[in-house]
Design a protein around this motif. Structure first.
Motif, PDB file in Angstrom:
ATOM      1  N   UNK A   1      -0.169   0.742   5.421  1.00 34.57           N
ATOM      2  CA  UNK A   1      -1.504   0.335   4.981  1.00 34.57           C
ATOM      3  C   UNK A   1      -2.055   1.222   3.871  1.00 34.57           C
ATOM      4  N   UNK A   2      -1.294   2.253   3.488  1.00 38.43           N
ATOM      5  CA  UNK A   2      -1.826   3.217   2.525  1.00 38.43           C
ATOM      6  C   UNK A   2      -1.020   3.278   1.238  1.00 38.43           C
ATOM      7  N   UNK A   3      -0.372   2.188   0.882  1.00 40.48           N
ATOM      8  CA  UNK A   3       0.320   2.134  -0.408  1.00 40.48           C
ATOM      9  C   UNK A   3      -0.702   2.310  -1.519  1.00 40.48           C
TER      10      UNK A   3
ATOM     11  N   UNK B   1      -2.657  -0.718  -2.524  1.00 41.06           N
ATOM     12  CA  UNK B   1      -3.632  -1.126  -1.507  1.00 41.06           C
ATOM     13  C   UNK B   1      -4.864  -0.236  -1.574  1.00 41.06           C
ATOM     14  N   UNK B   2      -4.643   1.062  -1.628  1.00 42.82           N
ATOM     15  CA  UNK B   2      -5.769   2.007  -1.691  1.00 42.82           C
ATOM     16  C   UNK B   2      -6.590   1.767  -2.955  1.00 42.82           C
ATOM     17  N   UNK B   3      -5.931   1.562  -4.096  1.00 41.63           N
ATOM     18  CA  UNK B   3      -6.663   1.310  -5.347  1.00 41.63           C
ATOM     19  C   UNK B   3      -7.507   0.048  -5.237  1.00 41.63           C
ATOM     20  N   UNK B   4      -6.945  -1.001  -4.642  1.00 36.87           N
ATOM     21  CA  UNK B   4      -7.689  -2.252  -4.465  1.00 36.87           C
ATOM     22  C   UNK B   4      -8.897  -2.033  -3.550  1.00 36.87           C
ATOM     23  N   UNK B   5      -8.704  -1.314  -2.460  1.00 39.65           N
ATOM     24  CA  UNK B   5      -9.810  -1.046  -1.535  1.00 39.65           C
ATOM     25  C   UNK B   5     -10.872  -0.159  -2.180  1.00 39.65           C
ATOM     26  N   UNK B   6     -10.457   0.818  -2.969  1.00 40.64           N
ATOM     27  CA  UNK B   6     -11.431   1.662  -3.686  1.00 40.64           C
ATOM     28  C   UNK B   6     -12.240   0.824  -4.667  1.00 40.64           C
ATOM     29  N   UNK B   7     -11.561  -0.088  -5.381  1.00 45.01           N
ATOM     30  CA  UNK B   7     -12.270  -0.969  -6.316  1.00 45.01           C
ATOM     31  C   UNK B   7     -13.274  -1.848  -5.585  1.00 45.01           C
TER      32      UNK B   7
ATOM     33  N   UNK C   1     -13.212   4.435   4.197  1.00 45.07           N
ATOM     34  CA  UNK C   1     -12.791   5.509   5.092  1.00 45.07           C
ATOM     35  C   UNK C   1     -11.290   5.340   5.286  1.00 45.07           C
ATOM     36  N   UNK C   2     -10.516   6.302   4.758  1.00 40.27           N
ATOM     37  CA  UNK C   2      -9.061   6.196   4.784  1.00 40.27           C
ATOM     38  C   UNK C   2      -8.440   7.550   4.487  1.00 40.27           C
ATOM     39  N   UNK C   3      -7.172   7.724   4.853  1.00 39.66           N
ATOM     40  CA  UNK C   3      -6.465   8.972   4.540  1.00 39.66           C
ATOM     41  C   UNK C   3      -6.543   9.297   3.058  1.00 39.66           C
ATOM     42  N   UNK C   4      -6.487   8.282   2.211  1.00 43.42           N
ATOM     43  CA  UNK C   4      -6.474   8.495   0.771  1.00 43.42           C
ATOM     44  C   UNK C   4      -7.734   7.958   0.096  1.00 43.42           C
ATOM     45  N   UNK C   5      -8.774   7.732   0.880  1.00 46.91           N
ATOM     46  CA  UNK C   5     -10.017   7.212   0.330  1.00 46.91           C
ATOM     47  C   UNK C   5     -11.024   8.323   0.091  1.00 46.91           C
ATOM     48  N   UNK C   6     -12.178   7.951  -0.403  1.00 45.69           N
ATOM     49  CA  UNK C   6     -13.236   8.931  -0.657  1.00 45.69           C
ATOM     50  C   UNK C   6     -13.733   9.618   0.616  1.00 45.69           C
ATOM     51  N   UNK C   7     -13.680   8.919   1.742  1.00 47.82           N
ATOM     52  CA  UNK C   7     -14.091   9.496   3.025  1.00 47.82           C
ATOM     53  C   UNK C   7     -12.864   9.534   3.923  1.00 47.82           C
TER      54      UNK C   7
END
Length: 132
Positions: free
Chosen positions: A28-30, A33-39, A46-52
């Motif tokens: 779930x942290x490709x 995927x993370x870039x799309x969720x950040x956008x 809230x994620x391992x690689x997100x802002x929170x």
């Protein structure tokens, strides 16, 4: 799934204040995927690689993980839905039928989990059983 269903569905609702919490599963942290969720969610991710960063051992603490998904899934699939409409109807019915007494038990269980985590200074919980 995210681009074809999730994001379009969000656009049908007022999701400007919505937060998204992602589990830490590697699949779930490709980066894409993370870039799309950040956008999509900006600083409300809230994620391992997100802002929170997600809370450690959140599966031990989050009622949706230790209760809701398993409870709903067991009831939703009880009659083996064969169509997407049938599946959606089952999900809506099961969620709507969750009694306040069940939610009270979930909160009691959650507070005991928090007490355990505090007392053990963040150690993993050895055995998790939801009791009705």
């Amino acid at each position: 799934m995210i681009t074809n269903f999730f994001i379009p569905e969000l656009n049908n609702h007022d999701a400007q204040e919505l937060w998204f919490q992602q589990d830490g599963a590697t699949c779930h942290t490709a980066r894409a995927t993370i870039d799309l969720l950040k956008d999509t969610f900006g600083d409300r991710l809230i994620s391992r690689f997100g802002p929170v960063n997600g809370p450690p051992k959140s599966c031990d603490l989050a009622p949706r993980d230790y209760f809701l998904w398993g409870y709903v899934k067991s009831l939703v699939y009880a009659d083996k839905p064969q169509t997407l409409d049938h599946l959606e109807d089952n999900i809506r019915r099961v969620i709507a039928d969750i009694r306040p007494q069940i939610l009270e038990k979930v909160i009691e269980n959650w507070t005991s989990r928090l007490d355990y985590i505090r007392a053990s200074r963040g150690s993993p919980m050895p055995e998790i059983i939801f009791k009705m």
